[in-house]
Design an enzyme around this catalytic site. Sequence first.
Site, mmCIF file in Angstrom:
data_model
loop_
_atom_site.group_PDB
_atom_site.id
_atom_site.type_symbol
_atom_site.label_atom_id
_atom_site.label_comp_id
_atom_site.label_asym_id
_atom_site.label_seq_id
_atom_site.Cartn_x
_atom_site.Cartn_y
_atom_site.Cartn_z
ATOM 1 N N LYS A 129 4.007 6.754 0.178
ATOM 2 C CA LYS A 129 5.159 5.903 0.481
ATOM 3 C C LYS A 129 6.290 6.680 1.155
ATOM 4 C CE LYS A 129 4.098 2.699 -3.302
ATOM 5 N NZ LYS A 129 2.918 3.402 -3.818
ATOM 6 N N LYS A 162 9.631 -0.964 -5.837
ATOM 7 C CA LYS A 162 8.391 -0.407 -6.388
ATOM 8 C C LYS A 162 8.547 1.095 -6.591
ATOM 9 C CE LYS A 162 6.493 -0.700 -1.683
ATOM 10 N NZ LYS A 162 5.417 -1.258 -0.835
ATOM 11 N N ARG A 172 -5.850 -3.975 4.957
ATOM 12 C CA ARG A 172 -6.231 -2.576 4.734
ATOM 13 C C ARG A 172 -7.145 -2.158 5.886
ATOM 14 N NH1 ARG A 172 -7.091 1.099 0.665
ATOM 15 N NH2 ARG A 172 -4.853 0.719 0.353
ATOM 16 N N ARG A 188 -6.362 -8.614 2.360
ATOM 17 C CA ARG A 188 -6.282 -8.865 0.919
ATOM 18 C C ARG A 188 -5.201 -9.916 0.674
ATOM 19 N NH1 ARG A 188 -5.058 -2.802 -0.587
ATOM 20 N NH2 ARG A 188 -3.618 -3.272 1.112
ATOM 21 N N ARG A 222 1.808 -9.602 -4.772
ATOM 22 C CA ARG A 222 0.976 -8.396 -4.750
ATOM 23 C C ARG A 222 -0.446 -8.765 -4.335
ATOM 24 N NH1 ARG A 222 1.528 -6.256 -10.668
ATOM 25 N NH2 ARG A 222 1.027 -8.461 -10.999
ATOM 26 N N ASP A 245 -1.959 0.236 5.179
ATOM 27 C CA ASP A 245 -1.680 -1.145 4.782
ATOM 28 C C ASP A 245 -0.668 -1.759 5.743
ATOM 29 O OD1 ASP A 245 -3.365 -0.699 2.649
ATOM 30 O OD2 ASP A 245 -1.750 -0.267 1.234
ATOM 31 N N GLU A 272 2.227 1.427 3.878
ATOM 32 C CA GLU A 272 1.737 2.627 3.199
ATOM 33 C C GLU A 272 0.650 3.300 4.029
ATOM 34 O OE1 GLU A 272 0.520 2.409 -0.881
ATOM 35 O OE2 GLU A 272 2.108 1.012 -1.432
ATOM 36 N N ASN A 315 -2.407 5.531 2.777
ATOM 37 C CA ASN A 315 -3.090 6.008 1.574
ATOM 38 C C ASN A 315 -3.979 7.198 1.905
ATOM 39 O OD1 ASN A 315 -2.521 3.713 -0.576
ATOM 40 N ND2 ASN A 315 -2.887 2.721 1.383
#
Length: 311
Positions: A123, A158, A208, A222, A230, A270, A278, A280
Amino acid sequence: MKIIVQMDPIEKLNLLGDSTFALLNEAQNRGYKVDFYTPDMLTLDNNILYADAYEILVSTDPDEIKKKSPAKRVKLEDYDILLMRQDPPFNMSYITATHLLETIQNKVLVINNPFYVRNCPEKIFVNKYSQFMPPTLITRNINEIKSFKDKYDKIVLKPLYGNGGADVFYSDKNDKNFQSIIEYFQNISDEQFIVQKFIPKVTLGDKRIIIINGKIAGAINRVPRYGEIRSNMHVGGQATVTEITEYEKKICTALSNDLINFGLFFVGIDIIDNLITEINVTSPTGIREIYNLSGNDVSVIFWNELETRLK
């Protein structure tokens, strides 16, 4: 080829949707020897890195990972490839493991590069590409947060090192619990936390995109459950088929050189409504969902790219 994987205990894995399982299954199909250990089994002895490791057997129908032999002490520099695949939390245990793995980097190909796994928190690293992001604040200064909320009204808060959709909160001008949310974050850790402008189209999905060796390998969308913001599959998000837009390809191209130069071979980004949230780098997921929805086997792409790299 000899492969060893640093990952969470087998008993804790949800094999039905586990990307590590897919990678190990394809490795085994190619005839590779596959061992695994958990991070707590690492030992640095006289600057030689060891682990108590098991040889494993991967099987499908049903999905299963079996230990073929009792644990034995192995020297990690004797392997060709080490996959760092344990899930966050990104805590001092995780950071310590990255330091230990750096001691073998000139002898073993470690995926992803532990130096940059440690130095590219998911992040924070993404802020390097702020031109593609929603307005984002990293702080624990209450005055900064209030000013940000006054400006954008609808926001998401978050934790900086959270994962899986845990402790993600929505707030707007009518939120009477806003102060309590701030106090919660200030009490659970000493770090700054993320405050981000809410993206309404998250209800249509959080995409994603898997990037392998700097190139797009596949994607899923998603979609959150009704009434949720979320989209993480850990909290009930539904994976659906998706296409990658030209603008999303532009975002991936902007990241590509850094990912290659940093040794971030296997990454999941994302994107919500053309905005990246983000990057990842620790233990990206989504491989099995991509295969189930589209037939695109990202694990094959993964090992093909690694084999080419080792030639």
